[in-house]
Design a protein around this motif. Structure first.
Motif, PDB file in Angstrom:
ATOM      1  N   ASN A   8      43.579  47.643  29.671  1.00 57.01           N
ATOM      2  CA  ASN A   8      42.499  46.977  28.959  1.00 57.01           C
ATOM      3  C   ASN A   8      41.297  47.913  28.880  1.00 57.01           C
ATOM      4  OD1 ASN A   8      41.424  44.499  27.770  1.00 57.01           O
ATOM      5  ND2 ASN A   8      39.987  44.569  29.470  1.00 57.01           N
ATOM      6  N   ASP A  10      37.533  47.597  28.887  1.00 57.12           N
ATOM      7  CA  ASP A  10      36.479  46.611  29.135  1.00 57.12           C
ATOM      8  C   ASP A  10      35.280  46.854  28.236  1.00 57.12           C
ATOM      9  OD1 ASP A  10      38.117  45.572  31.077  1.00 57.12           O
ATOM     10  OD2 ASP A  10      36.804  46.041  32.751  1.00 57.12           O
ATOM     11  N   SER A  11      34.907  48.122  28.075  1.00 54.37           N
ATOM     12  CA  SER A  11      33.793  48.478  27.190  1.00 54.37           C
ATOM     13  C   SER A  11      33.796  49.982  26.984  1.00 54.37           C
ATOM     14  CB  SER A  11      32.446  48.025  27.770  1.00 54.37           C
ATOM     15  OG  SER A  11      32.161  48.738  28.959  1.00 54.37           O
ATOM     16  N   HIS A  29      35.322  52.438  29.821  1.00 53.93           N
ATOM     17  CA  HIS A  29      35.463  51.653  31.048  1.00 53.93           C
ATOM     18  C   HIS A  29      36.796  50.918  30.912  1.00 53.93           C
ATOM     19  CE1 HIS A  29      31.190  52.216  32.157  1.00 53.93           C
ATOM     20  NE2 HIS A  29      31.065  52.328  30.844  1.00 53.93           N
ATOM     21  N   TRP A  30      37.748  51.282  31.763  1.00 45.91           N
ATOM     22  CA  TRP A  30      39.097  50.782  31.616  1.00 45.91           C
ATOM     23  C   TRP A  30      39.532  49.975  32.832  1.00 45.91           C
ATOM     24  CZ3 TRP A  30      42.380  52.321  35.469  1.00 45.91           C
ATOM     25  CH2 TRP A  30      42.006  53.449  36.201  1.00 45.91           C
ATOM     26  N   ARG A  31      40.580  49.197  32.609  1.00 44.74           N
ATOM     27  CA  ARG A  31      41.160  48.392  33.688  1.00 44.74           C
ATOM     28  C   ARG A  31      42.683  48.373  33.486  1.00 44.74           C
ATOM     29  NH1 ARG A  31      38.306  45.170  36.849  1.00 44.74           N
ATOM     30  NH2 ARG A  31      36.590  45.197  35.357  1.00 44.74           N
ATOM     31  N   SER A  42      43.937  44.402  39.866  1.00 42.07           N
ATOM     32  CA  SER A  42      43.516  45.366  38.860  1.00 42.07           C
ATOM     33  C   SER A  42      42.922  46.609  39.510  1.00 42.07           C
ATOM     34  CB  SER A  42      42.501  44.749  37.892  1.00 42.07           C
ATOM     35  OG  SER A  42      41.286  44.455  38.539  1.00 42.07           O
ATOM     36  N   TYR A  44      40.130  49.591  38.320  1.00 40.63           N
ATOM     37  CA  TYR A  44      39.092  49.818  37.320  1.00 40.63           C
ATOM     38  C   TYR A  44      38.590  51.249  37.413  1.00 40.63           C
ATOM     39  CZ  TYR A  44      34.520  49.652  35.069  1.00 40.63           C
ATOM     40  OH  TYR A  44      33.450  49.923  34.273  1.00 40.63           O
ATOM     41  N   GLN A  46      36.320  54.609  34.954  1.00 40.09           N
ATOM     42  CA  GLN A  46      35.592  55.079  33.778  1.00 40.09           C
ATOM     43  C   GLN A  46      35.963  56.540  33.558  1.00 40.09           C
ATOM     44  OE1 GLN A  46      31.341  55.343  34.234  1.00 40.09           O
ATOM     45  NE2 GLN A  46      31.006  55.752  32.079  1.00 40.09           N
TER      46      GLN A  46
END
Length: 114
Positions: A8, A10-11, A29-31, A42, A44, A46
């Motif tokens: 995903n 995120d932003s 910014h990933w997950r 998860s 997380y 960047q």
């Protein structure tokens, strides 16, 4: 049931202008998410992206699959100490297994419960 894994975004941090281009993605910014039944885990992070090149994709046209591919290329460099998708998957599996059968739990003696 088996664990399902998804990536995903995120932003994204976007520069209004860079190298003559507009809306340039600078970082993601990933997950990475694992799900099995009611259990979720998860990881997380960047990543910073490279400056735009001639094959620049307009921000409004970029797809999540493209951004995820760029992100993976930055994470999985193949260098020593760099993570692999297998190590991230193993971390998610361990988190989910700990949720299903925690090694440590919070409790008090039964006599203490009113």
């Amino acid at each position: 049931m088996a664990i399902t894994y998804t990536w995903n975004v995120d932003s994204m941090d976007v520069a209004k202008s860079d190298s003559g281009k507009t809306d340039v993605i600078k970082s993601v910014h990933w997950r990475y998410i694992g799900r099995e039944d009611e259990f979720n885990a998860s990881v997380y992070g960047q990543v910073m992206l490279d400056d735009p090149t001639d094959d620049f994709i307009d921000f409004q046209s970029v797809t999540s699959d493209q951004v995820i591919a760029w992100t993976k290329a930055k994470i999985f460099t193949g260098e020593d100490e760099a993570p692999t998708e297998d190590t991230l998957t193993a971390a998610l599996e361990a988190q989910i297994n700990n949720q299903k059968a925690p090694a440590v739990v919070s409790k008090v003696p039964d006599a203490w419960v009113a």
